[in-house]
Design a protein around this motif. Structure first.
Motif, PDB file in Angstrom:
ATOM      1  N   PHE A  80       7.956   3.933  -5.112  1.00 36.50           N
ATOM      2  CA  PHE A  80       7.795   5.050  -4.182  1.00 36.50           C
ATOM      3  C   PHE A  80       7.240   4.534  -2.865  1.00 36.50           C
ATOM      4  O   PHE A  80       6.696   3.424  -2.800  1.00 36.50           O
ATOM      5  CB  PHE A  80       6.835   6.109  -4.762  1.00 36.50           C
ATOM      6  CG  PHE A  80       5.443   5.581  -5.040  1.00 36.50           C
ATOM      7  CD1 PHE A  80       4.420   5.721  -4.110  1.00 36.50           C
ATOM      8  CD2 PHE A  80       5.163   4.933  -6.233  1.00 36.50           C
ATOM      9  CE1 PHE A  80       3.139   5.235  -4.358  1.00 36.50           C
ATOM     10  CE2 PHE A  80       3.886   4.431  -6.499  1.00 36.50           C
ATOM     11  CZ  PHE A  80       2.889   4.584  -5.555  1.00 36.50           C
ATOM     12  N   LEU A  82       4.684   5.851   0.259  1.00 38.74           N
ATOM     13  CA  LEU A  82       3.712   6.872   0.624  1.00 38.74           C
ATOM     14  C   LEU A  82       3.984   7.418   2.018  1.00 38.74           C
ATOM     15  O   LEU A  82       4.365   6.671   2.924  1.00 38.74           O
ATOM     16  CB  LEU A  82       2.295   6.298   0.572  1.00 38.74           C
ATOM     17  CG  LEU A  82       1.772   5.931  -0.826  1.00 38.74           C
ATOM     18  CD1 LEU A  82       0.448   5.190  -0.696  1.00 38.74           C
ATOM     19  CD2 LEU A  82       1.609   7.178  -1.682  1.00 38.74           C
ATOM     20  N   LEU A 147       3.898  12.187  -7.642  1.00 40.91           N
ATOM     21  CA  LEU A 147       4.321  11.315  -6.550  1.00 40.91           C
ATOM     22  C   LEU A 147       5.028  12.094  -5.447  1.00 40.91           C
ATOM     23  O   LEU A 147       4.914  11.755  -4.259  1.00 40.91           O
ATOM     24  CB  LEU A 147       5.260  10.224  -7.084  1.00 40.91           C
ATOM     25  CG  LEU A 147       4.624   9.147  -7.960  1.00 40.91           C
ATOM     26  CD1 LEU A 147       5.689   8.175  -8.443  1.00 40.91           C
ATOM     27  CD2 LEU A 147       3.520   8.408  -7.224  1.00 40.91           C
ATOM     28  N   SER A 151       4.727  11.259  -1.428  1.00 39.72           N
ATOM     29  CA  SER A 151       5.715  10.224  -1.143  1.00 39.72           C
ATOM     30  C   SER A 151       6.781  10.690  -0.162  1.00 39.72           C
ATOM     31  O   SER A 151       7.031  11.895  -0.015  1.00 39.72           O
ATOM     32  CB  SER A 151       6.400   9.768  -2.441  1.00 39.72           C
ATOM     33  OG  SER A 151       5.463   9.223  -3.340  1.00 39.72           O
TER      34      SER A 151
END
Length: 219
Positions: A80, A82, A147, A151
């Protein structure tokens, strides 16, 4: 190792089911911490892992759970990027991320996790060893819900590599793959021993080993 299960096959778990999974995880993790069954060994800190998509990333933390040997070993790789984290923000995230242990340590089947810092394209990876491919995928689809909150849209992905231990992944690295496209972000093509990782934060040259924030303790 030829069969790979990935994010394209399924959608994230429904919110209610994901919430119940995290609630159970928190309860189990509390017990693991109480009985000191979660450890942070330092042997692999600073290891650089190279991937088929020409990126590489350094291990800044390892988490290991005391448990019986895996009956159906597999490797889970999660990726992923951020949102709004740049420069020194990456070092801050690495320190803070230790608190995220409660979000995965209690899921069924977890054996260990290598926490990888961001690569040259800003992507983070978690490299897990799991007992049971189905359990690993359930965790990945649950984690996806969390996430997604932090993300970049479209950056979350995962792969489950069945019938393999993490050590096998590092010790039997395929040098040539006729089916490879060069975009396999999960395929390990090299491992550089600990000690050669340098953080990429703006203006910094400190080694990644000293930015993990867990003090090197094994407790």
């Amino acid at each position: 190792m030829n069969r790979r299960v990935g994010a394209g096959a399924r959608a994230p778990l429904p919110i209610g089911r994901a919430a119940r999974g995290f609630a159970r995880c928190l309860s189990v993790t509390a017990g693991l911490l109480l009985f000191r069954r979660i450890h942070l060994p330092t042997d692999n800190r600073g290891l650089r892992v190279v991937f088929a998509d020409t990126t590489s990333a350094c291990v800044f933390r390892e988490t290991v759970v005391d448990r019986p040997a895996a009956l159906a070993p597999c490797v889970l790789m999660v990726k992923f990027r951020l949102r709004a984290v740049h420069g020194r923000g990456h070092a801050l995230f690495r320190r803070e991320s230790l608190l995220n242990t409660v979000l995965f340590a209690g899921f069924p089947g977890l054996v260990s996790k290598l926490w990888l810092a961001h690569d040259q394209r800003g992507a983070y990876r978690g490299l897990y060893e799991w007992d049971g491919p189905a359990a690993a995928e359930t965790y990945a689809l649950t984690l996806w819900r969390v996430l997604a909150l932090v993300s970049v849209p479209g950056s979350i992905d995962y792969r489950v590599l069945p019938r393999i231990h993490r050590a096998d992944l590092f010790e039997t690295i395929p040098r040539d793959d006729p089916h490879a496209t060069g975009a396999e972000w999960w395929r390990v093509t090299g491992v550089v021993p600990p000690g050669g990782c340098v953080s990429r934060e703006e203006g910094q040259s400190a080694t990644i080993e000293h930015t993990a924030g867990d003090g090197g303790r094994d407790d």
